[in-house]
Design an enzyme around this catalytic site. Sequence first.
Site, mmCIF file in Angstrom:
data_model
loop_
_atom_site.group_PDB
_atom_site.id
_atom_site.type_symbol
_atom_site.label_atom_id
_atom_site.label_comp_id
_atom_site.label_asym_id
_atom_site.label_seq_id
_atom_site.Cartn_x
_atom_site.Cartn_y
_atom_site.Cartn_z
ATOM 1 N N MET A 317 0.835 -1.200 0.000
ATOM 2 C CA MET A 317 0.000 0.000 0.000
ATOM 3 C C MET A 317 0.873 1.254 0.000
ATOM 4 S SD MET A 317 -3.493 -0.787 2.091
ATOM 5 C CE MET A 317 -2.828 -0.710 3.748
ATOM 6 N N GLY A 323 11.308 -2.580 5.454
ATOM 7 C CA GLY A 323 10.620 -3.864 5.349
ATOM 8 C C GLY A 323 10.150 -4.134 3.935
ATOM 9 N N HIS A 324 9.516 -3.122 3.318
ATOM 10 C CA HIS A 324 9.101 -3.284 1.916
ATOM 11 C C HIS A 324 10.305 -3.557 1.017
ATOM 12 C CE1 HIS A 324 5.690 -0.594 3.312
ATOM 13 N NE2 HIS A 324 5.036 -1.605 2.785
ATOM 14 N N LYS A 437 5.623 -9.540 9.461
ATOM 15 C CA LYS A 437 5.058 -8.628 10.455
ATOM 16 C C LYS A 437 3.542 -8.712 10.458
ATOM 17 C CE LYS A 437 4.325 -4.244 9.977
ATOM 18 N NZ LYS A 437 2.965 -4.116 10.601
ATOM 19 N N GLN A 441 -2.384 -11.755 8.296
ATOM 20 C CA GLN A 441 -2.646 -11.526 6.875
ATOM 21 C C GLN A 441 -1.944 -12.581 6.028
ATOM 22 O OE1 GLN A 441 -2.494 -7.475 4.934
ATOM 23 N NE2 GLN A 441 -0.565 -8.289 4.156
ATOM 24 N N SER A 473 7.174 -0.204 10.131
ATOM 25 C CA SER A 473 5.819 -0.130 9.622
ATOM 26 C C SER A 473 5.606 1.253 9.029
ATOM 27 C CB SER A 473 4.813 -0.365 10.757
ATOM 28 O OG SER A 473 3.534 0.115 10.426
#
Length: 596
Positions: A317, A323-324, A437, A441, A473
């Site tokens: 998103m 992290g991405h 994380k 999901q 995050s």
Amino acid sequence: MRELERESSTDDSVWRPSSGPTPRTLAIVGRGRLGTALAEALRPGPLDLPGGAWRVTGPHPRGYAGEGADAVLLCVPDREITRAAALIASGPLVGHCCGACRLEVLGPHEGFSLHPLMTVVAGRTSFAGAGAAVAGSSGRARTFATALARTLDMSPIPLAEDDRAAYHAAASIASNFLVTLQVAAERMAATAGVERRQLAPLVRAAQENWIEVGGEHALTGPVVRGDEETIATQRGAVAEKAPELLALFDALTDATRALAGTGGADAQTDFMPENDPELGQEGKGAAVETVRTVAEIRAVVRQARRRGQRVALVPTMGAFHAGHLSLMRRARAECDLVVVSLFVNPTQFNDSADLDAYPRDERRDALLATRAGVDVLFAPPPEEIYTDGFATRVAVGEIGMRLEGAHRGTEHFEGVATIVVKLLNIVSPDAAYFGQKDAQQAAVIRRLVRDLDIDVSVEVCPTVRAPDGLALSSRIVHLSPRDRGRATALHRSLTAAERLIAYGERNPAVVAAAAVRELRQEGIDPDYFELVEPETFKPLHLLEGDVLAVVAATVGSTRLIDNLQIHVPSAPTRARHNNIVAADARALRRPARPAA
């Protein structure tokens, strides 16, 4: 001495010329740094000011009553201006040098103000090149203040009374606050054996860059590059070596992120991948291609298939962090074509305010994706994904009803499942990459891929953490400096659970209670802390095999989640059993902070 005389004209900026050879007098009051510097700068006179020739007297001591003066400039502390002005007999113009004070502090005098936009230190007598805020209660007073500024080789800046506070705040930030910031850098540098003089060329270059090209284009460093791993490492060093500077570091990091997000990072060639020496070979080559429609991304994938290439999808998103980037780099290492979707999915938000507040910065994300080696950014508008009449949703059953599903509503995971199925159908990747994380999901996605026979390999990559343990995050940018420190309690609660399990505790309730105590030490009341079966997310009644500890809590106004995979050993590690028992006993004796 003759007093100043006004013209009986509607234009009160006109001065009568002085009659006789004697010049008019400007008296400076106050023997501090500013009064002394102004007197020294003006004393060579005579001065060419309105009404003829002028001379300067002073600096006079406080208590001077203005004897023989045609104008008096008060260079006294701000709190003493009103008292000093009251001592001046009526007649002369009376001015002050305060940037924040209004003209009304001069009482009934015909007043003016002159505030040099310059820091004044002992021995400084030149104001050349500086700006000077000027104001006057009459046209004549304004004219005098403007002429006085020009006599000092300063550029006059007409200042409205209502703008004084904003002007003075800007001056404080640009001078005193800048010094405070450099002292902080000096203190931090000293912990590494670096001296102030060795920082000076960097400081001068940064200031010159700001002067020449402006703030957005002068930014450099890891914040602009989106290098959250380096930022986290820096923060850890500050916390360890100069903890008193941590709040300042966090506030400045957030402010720099905001500035970089307005275009600083991608508006300058210095930060494009091919010009960034810190990137090495990573990310070099053409910028990421951005496509907006389903037809476009399918065409790109078809071409890759014809070339026999393996296709990766990283659903996101946006608001990329380390992290991405770890997911993108993993996909880059394992596949030929890397597609990153950037879509803030409205159907998984149960709160419209949360949806509106979700951070968005596509230009920055595109730059970071380029640097991570991404080939295509799929950034469709909502109407491309949810066309008119869209009515189908993917229900995920019991796994979506617990924990996050219970807190955010079952629609949350239905929204997640629906968008993931759509993205998998649109891109048809060989592998899709998700972060641990968001463990629930990830479990939902593994289940739907299995249940719906979707031909894709689901790769779940480890959580990326800051040195203090906080899981990275997109939401942590909303944490205040204080709450950023408190948020580390989430990870501490998970490691406390892991520690107890390692030393033999098998009762989930006991382990969870110890973990919650860690949170409450920081005044955090969790939404939940549970030990669950990793695939089904069902609660456990006995701890054995592989378990997942999951936690969610709101810190300040930001809701965070985290988890930790724990393997329960067949036998506890007794060698350190006494140590952990003692540590937990100490934790129990610490008073908890009140919940925020």
